[in-house]
Enzyme design. Structure first.
Site, PDB file in Angstrom:
ATOM      1  N   TYR A  31       2.672 -16.906 -37.286  1.00 20.52           N
ATOM      2  CA  TYR A  31       2.203 -17.417 -35.922  1.00 20.52           C
ATOM      3  C   TYR A  31       1.760 -18.728 -36.127  1.00 20.52           C
ATOM      4  CZ  TYR A  31      -2.682 -17.325 -37.770  1.00 20.52           C
ATOM      5  OH  TYR A  31      -3.960 -17.614 -38.278  1.00 20.52           O
ATOM      6  N   ARG A  50       6.257 -25.938 -39.574  1.00 17.54           N
ATOM      7  CA  ARG A  50       5.457 -24.735 -40.452  1.00 17.54           C
ATOM      8  C   ARG A  50       5.864 -23.318 -39.956  1.00 17.54           C
ATOM      9  NH1 ARG A  50      -0.755 -25.222 -40.944  1.00 17.54           N
ATOM     10  NH2 ARG A  50      -0.743 -24.533 -38.742  1.00 17.54           N
ATOM     11  N   ARG A  98       9.422   3.373 -38.838  1.00 15.74           N
ATOM     12  CA  ARG A  98       8.430   2.654 -40.023  1.00 15.74           C
ATOM     13  C   ARG A  98       8.969   2.835 -41.489  1.00 15.74           C
ATOM     14  NH1 ARG A  98       4.181   4.114 -43.161  1.00 15.74           N
ATOM     15  NH2 ARG A  98       2.295   2.458 -43.131  1.00 15.74           N
ATOM     16  N   HIS A 100       8.570   0.791 -45.327  1.00 14.96           N
ATOM     17  CA  HIS A 100       8.037  -0.560 -45.827  1.00 14.96           C
ATOM     18  C   HIS A 100       9.249  -1.623 -46.015  1.00 14.96           C
ATOM     19  CE1 HIS A 100       4.644   1.621 -46.180  1.00 14.96           C
ATOM     20  NE2 HIS A 100       3.813   0.690 -46.918  1.00 14.96           N
ATOM     21  N   LYS A 145       1.701 -18.666 -43.106  1.00 12.76           N
ATOM     22  CA  LYS A 145       0.645 -18.249 -41.953  1.00 12.76           C
ATOM     23  C   LYS A 145       0.953 -17.071 -41.539  1.00 12.76           C
ATOM     24  CE  LYS A 145      -1.526 -20.815 -38.228  1.00 12.76           C
ATOM     25  NZ  LYS A 145      -2.688 -20.688 -38.711  1.00 12.76           N
ATOM     26  N   GLU A 177     -10.904 -22.377 -49.033  1.00 13.48           N
ATOM     27  CA  GLU A 177     -10.790 -23.101 -47.665  1.00 13.48           C
ATOM     28  C   GLU A 177     -11.649 -22.280 -46.881  1.00 13.48           C
ATOM     29  OE1 GLU A 177      -6.739 -22.569 -45.876  1.00 13.48           O
ATOM     30  OE2 GLU A 177      -6.451 -20.573 -46.632  1.00 13.48           O
ATOM     31  N   LEU A 201      -3.946 -22.512 -46.878  1.00 15.11           N
ATOM     32  CA  LEU A 201      -2.887 -22.799 -45.925  1.00 15.11           C
ATOM     33  C   LEU A 201      -2.843 -24.467 -45.809  1.00 15.11           C
ATOM     34  CD1 LEU A 201      -0.946 -21.771 -43.668  1.00 15.11           C
ATOM     35  CD2 LEU A 201      -2.761 -22.659 -41.940  1.00 15.11           C
TER      36      LEU A 201
HETATM   37  N1  PMP Z   1      -6.572 -22.340 -43.459  1.00 17.62           N
HETATM   38  C1  PMP Z   1      -6.584 -21.391 -42.649  1.00 17.62           C
HETATM   39  C2  PMP Z   1      -6.644 -20.046 -43.311  1.00 17.62           C
HETATM   40  C3  PMP Z   1      -6.442 -21.352 -41.263  1.00 17.62           C
HETATM   41  O1  PMP Z   1      -6.323 -20.052 -40.486  1.00 17.62           O
HETATM   42  C4  PMP Z   1      -6.076 -22.552 -40.430  1.00 17.62           C
HETATM   43  C5  PMP Z   1      -6.074 -22.374 -39.032  1.00 17.62           C
HETATM   44  N2  PMP Z   1      -4.900 -22.004 -38.675  1.00 17.62           N
HETATM   45  C6  PMP Z   1      -6.285 -23.773 -41.219  1.00 17.62           C
HETATM   46  C7  PMP Z   1      -6.484 -23.750 -42.530  1.00 17.62           C
HETATM   47  C8  PMP Z   1      -6.100 -24.862 -40.619  1.00 17.62           C
HETATM   48  O2  PMP Z   1      -4.727 -25.152 -40.188  1.00 17.62           O
HETATM   49  P1  PMP Z   1      -4.377 -26.121 -38.787  1.00 17.62           P
HETATM   50  O3  PMP Z   1      -4.954 -27.341 -39.303  1.00 17.62           O
HETATM   51  O4  PMP Z   1      -2.947 -26.228 -39.129  1.00 17.62           O
HETATM   52  O5  PMP Z   1      -4.707 -25.328 -37.642  1.00 17.62           O
END
Ligand code: PMP
Length: 282
Positions: A31, A50, A98, A100, A145, A177, A201
């Site tokens: 997403y 991305r 379903r 895997h 993501k 993060e 991410l």
């Molecule tokens: N890390 C994670 C785990 C996130 O979910 C997000 C938000 N999507 C971010 C970092 C920040 O990413 P962005 O600046 O692209 O929104």
């Protein structure tokens, strides 16, 4: 209000998602959340790139070109007359009995998208927010993501239950993060943030902020730092599409700096705002 379903703009109640959709059953999909300021999409190219890169990492074919997706997003914003808010976009590996392994032969990815009006969190951006520190229990492909967000959801819930804005995670000693944000510390005029490995991410906002650092002359060190080092930072902040440059004033019980947003953080907020598509927004 229109929503996106595959390559169609339609109404929400027209959309039919199968109960064996792999996104629904396995979280097998990806997403993006993209911000719209004053009717303009912010960093659309970066988000769409991305989106495709996440799809590639899980060997999922997206049935549309990037140009078509750009176009669909613009149509959705126009149709919904969205001024300030977000576009949510997701793709799952599709609907298949379903099992895997990836369906073979592949079935078509299922794309959905919608807009939502949101407001910038102005009060929090001004005052700063408290966060909790929590063990990072997620998997080892946080660079994707992915729709699998249970680890992130559980972390955020802990933060909410403690009256905090976000959960900043650490894997062992190392700060990675936030549950839905990237994390940064500033010490003696240098900014520190985790490098873009499989453990975080690579936030689009993070990338914009690193550009802002160059503009304001703030040196950047993309190296892991520990929980203990985090508590010695002069300033701390988190970032995401929705929260921009969000000052952190408490890490658990530890007060950051003098308990108010720091000077460099303020400069970064201003440099970031200067990049927004329009100056007049709320
Ligand atoms: N890390 C994670 C785990 C996130 O979910 C997000 C938000 N999507 C971010 C970092 C920040 O990413 P962005 O600046 O692209 O929104």
């Amino acid at each position: 209000e229109k929503v996106l379903w595959n390559d169609q703009l339609t109404t929400r109640d027209e959309v039919k998602i199968g109960i064996e959709d792999r996104g629904y059953q396995f979280g097998d999909g990806i997403y993006e959340v993209i911000k719209v300021y004053g009717g303009d999409v912010f960093t659309a190219t970066e988000h769409i790139d991305r989106f495709y890169s996440s799809a590639e990492k899980i060997a999922m074919a997206l049935p549309y070109t990037k140009d078509v997706l750009h176009h669909l997003i613009h149509q959705l914003i126009e149709e919904n007359e969205l001024e300030n808010g977000i576009v949510y976009l997701q793709a799952t590996r599709g609907d298949s009995p379903r099992n895997h392994p990836y369906p073979n032969p592949a079935v078509e990815a299922v794309l959905t998208g919608y807009t939502r009006e949101t407001k910038r969190p102005l009060a929090e951006l001004e005052a700063g927010v408290p966060v909790i520190l929590i063990e990072d229990i997620r998997w080892l492909r946080c660079d994707i993501k992915s729709l699998n967000l249970l680890g992130n959801v559980m972390a955020k819930q802990q933060a909410v239950e403690k009256g905090c804005f976000e959960a900043v995670q650490h894997r062992g000693d190392v700060i990675t993060e936030g549950s839905s944000s990237n994390a940064f510390g500033i010490k003696d005029g240098t900014l520190y943030t985790h490098p873009t490995t499989n453990l975080i991410l690579n936030g689009i906002t993070r990338q914009v902020i690193l550009d802002c650092c160059k503009e304001i002359g703030l040196p950047v060190v993309e190296e892991a730092f520990t929980v203990e080092q985090a508590k010695q930072m002069d300033e701390f902040f988190i970032s995401s599409t929705g929260i921009e440059v969000m000052p952190v004033i408490k890490l658990d019980d530890h007060v950051v700096g003098n308990g108010t947003p720091g000077e460099w953080t303020r400069k970064l907020q201003h440099a970031f705002e200067a990049k927004l598509p329009r100056k007049l927004y709320v």
